[in-house]
Scaffold this active site. Structure first.
Site, mmCIF file in Angstrom:
data_model
loop_
_atom_site.group_PDB
_atom_site.id
_atom_site.type_symbol
_atom_site.label_atom_id
_atom_site.label_comp_id
_atom_site.label_asym_id
_atom_site.label_seq_id
_atom_site.Cartn_x
_atom_site.Cartn_y
_atom_site.Cartn_z
ATOM 1 N N ARG A 119 -35.387 45.946 -1.949
ATOM 2 C CA ARG A 119 -36.330 47.045 -2.153
ATOM 3 C C ARG A 119 -37.648 46.703 -1.474
ATOM 4 O O ARG A 119 -37.905 45.562 -1.093
ATOM 5 C CB ARG A 119 -36.564 47.281 -3.642
ATOM 6 C CG ARG A 119 -35.368 47.872 -4.382
ATOM 7 C CD ARG A 119 -35.765 48.239 -5.814
ATOM 8 N NE ARG A 119 -34.703 48.965 -6.490
ATOM 9 C CZ ARG A 119 -33.804 48.397 -7.285
ATOM 10 N NH1 ARG A 119 -33.836 47.089 -7.477
ATOM 11 N NH2 ARG A 119 -32.874 49.123 -7.884
ATOM 12 N N HIS A 225 -37.710 51.794 4.061
ATOM 13 C CA HIS A 225 -36.690 51.739 3.013
ATOM 14 C C HIS A 225 -35.318 52.167 3.511
ATOM 15 O O HIS A 225 -34.319 51.986 2.815
ATOM 16 C CB HIS A 225 -37.112 52.579 1.797
ATOM 17 C CG HIS A 225 -37.244 54.039 2.061
ATOM 18 N ND1 HIS A 225 -38.463 54.680 2.160
ATOM 19 C CD2 HIS A 225 -36.302 54.993 2.257
ATOM 20 C CE1 HIS A 225 -38.266 55.956 2.391
ATOM 21 N NE2 HIS A 225 -36.977 56.182 2.448
ATOM 22 N N ARG A 228 -32.679 49.322 3.590
ATOM 23 C CA ARG A 228 -31.882 49.129 2.368
ATOM 24 C C ARG A 228 -30.745 50.144 2.306
ATOM 25 O O ARG A 228 -29.614 49.806 1.966
ATOM 26 C CB ARG A 228 -32.793 49.249 1.152
ATOM 27 C CG ARG A 228 -32.075 49.245 -0.198
ATOM 28 C CD ARG A 228 -33.122 49.168 -1.305
ATOM 29 N NE ARG A 228 -32.616 49.631 -2.585
ATOM 30 C CZ ARG A 228 -31.958 48.868 -3.460
ATOM 31 N NH1 ARG A 228 -31.706 47.602 -3.163
ATOM 32 N NH2 ARG A 228 -31.557 49.352 -4.618
ATOM 33 N N HIS A 251 -28.690 48.093 -9.682
ATOM 34 C CA HIS A 251 -28.589 49.243 -10.579
ATOM 35 C C HIS A 251 -27.566 48.965 -11.684
ATOM 36 O O HIS A 251 -26.505 48.375 -11.433
ATOM 37 C CB HIS A 251 -28.135 50.491 -9.816
ATOM 38 C CG HIS A 251 -29.223 51.125 -9.008
ATOM 39 N ND1 HIS A 251 -30.336 51.683 -9.576
ATOM 40 C CD2 HIS A 251 -29.367 51.297 -7.673
ATOM 41 C CE1 HIS A 251 -31.124 52.165 -8.634
ATOM 42 N NE2 HIS A 251 -30.558 51.939 -7.462
ATOM 43 N N TYR A 260 -22.927 55.936 -2.021
ATOM 44 C CA TYR A 260 -22.555 55.120 -0.865
ATOM 45 C C TYR A 260 -21.046 54.993 -0.718
ATOM 46 O O TYR A 260 -20.537 54.927 0.397
ATOM 47 C CB TYR A 260 -23.213 53.745 -0.970
ATOM 48 C CG TYR A 260 -24.709 53.813 -0.855
ATOM 49 C CD1 TYR A 260 -25.327 53.970 0.380
ATOM 50 C CD2 TYR A 260 -25.519 53.777 -1.987
ATOM 51 C CE1 TYR A 260 -26.692 54.065 0.491
ATOM 52 C CE2 TYR A 260 -26.891 53.870 -1.883
ATOM 53 C CZ TYR A 260 -27.481 54.010 -0.650
ATOM 54 O OH TYR A 260 -28.839 54.114 -0.535
#
Length: 270
Positions: A119, A225, A228, A251, A260
């Site tokens: 992140r 970002h 990532r 997560h 994804y």
């Protein structure tokens, strides 16, 4: 909803949400170009970047209020038409092209942010003893946040799942070893990434480096970002399981990882 109907504290909160979490990803779009699909992708990206569940919820409510007001005022004529572009995903070759376009001290940062699924504030908090090159892992224990005053605050990830160990591909280990010999603080627990003058890395300073690298590489305009996002997509494409993706992303919920697992190919949107 107009700002003049809000109390000063609420108006300040809305301004911050707009500037940091809505305009940064939607500011270049017309209201008529924002559809359901774009909102879902924006929401997933915000969860992915980890500002915190409370902040994400507040930003979502504000965006919903803005769009509802636009619809009621007939500014949105075809709200059901979805025209948003997919968030860009770099190929492996493009990631290395970008890494070669930044100054040498930041090459490893680009590669680690991508293939380690870091992140935004995590590279600045990373320390030498968080990297185990023999085991090919990076241990994420902290993140750096920049305050409006300019102060940098280092703290634990916003959730228990954010503290994680990510397995790295062999292809970047040589670059990490090269970096550790030259550019980081040399103490066993020294910072891995520092600025040119040895100070703790600031995202605002790296943004300038990023803009120059995009121009030099000839790649399309993407956000930091998106590295990532690229890493998560590549991991899914190479067969990572749902549990493995959740661990890499930090997560505890399956919702973001499922995006994804069902993502299309890994070529950059042109």
């Amino acid at each position: 909803m107009t700002e003049r109907t809000l109390k000063p504290k609420a108006a300040q909160l809305h301004e911050g949400l707009l500037r940091l979490h809505i305009e940064s990803t939607s500011g270049d779009k017309l209201v008529t170009e924002i559809g359901n699909r774009h909102v879902r992708q924006w929401h997933t990206g915000l969860l992915d970047d980890g500002p915190g569940a409370s902040t994400v919820a507040k930003a979502y409510r504000l965006l919903r209020a803005i769009l509802n007001a636009a619809f009621e005022d007939d500014l949105i004529k075809n709200a059901g038409v979805e025209r948003p572009k997919e968030r860009p995903v770099l190929t492996v070759a493009e990631v290395f092209t970008l890494a070669a376009s930044v100054p040498p001290r930041f090459r490893a940062l680009v590669l680690l942010a991508t293939f380690g699924s870091l992140r935004g504030g995590e590279p600045a908090a990373l320390r030498r003893d968080h990297l185990d090159l023999e085991a090919r892992t990076v241990r994420i224990e902290a993140s750096v946040s920049g305050m409006k005053t300019g102060e940098l605050i280092t703290g634990r990830p916003k959730s228990d799942a954010g503290a994680r160990v990510v397995t790295l591909p062999e292809v970047i280990i040589g670059d990490l070893a090269w970096h550790l010999q030259r550019f980081n603080e040399q103490a066993p627990d020294g910072l891995v990434f520092v600025g040119e003058k040895g100070a703790q890395l600031r995202r605002s300073n790296f943004t300038k480096v990023w803009a120059k690298a995009l121009t030099k590489s000839g790649l399309p305009k993407i956000h930091i970002h998106d590295l990532r996002h690229t890493g998560n997509t590549l991991a899914a494409a190479t067969g990572a399981t749902l549990k493995e993706l959740m661990t890499r992303m930090g997560h505890s919920s399956t919702k973001a990882a499922m995006v994804y697992l069902h993502a299309p190919g890994t070529g950059t949107e042109r």
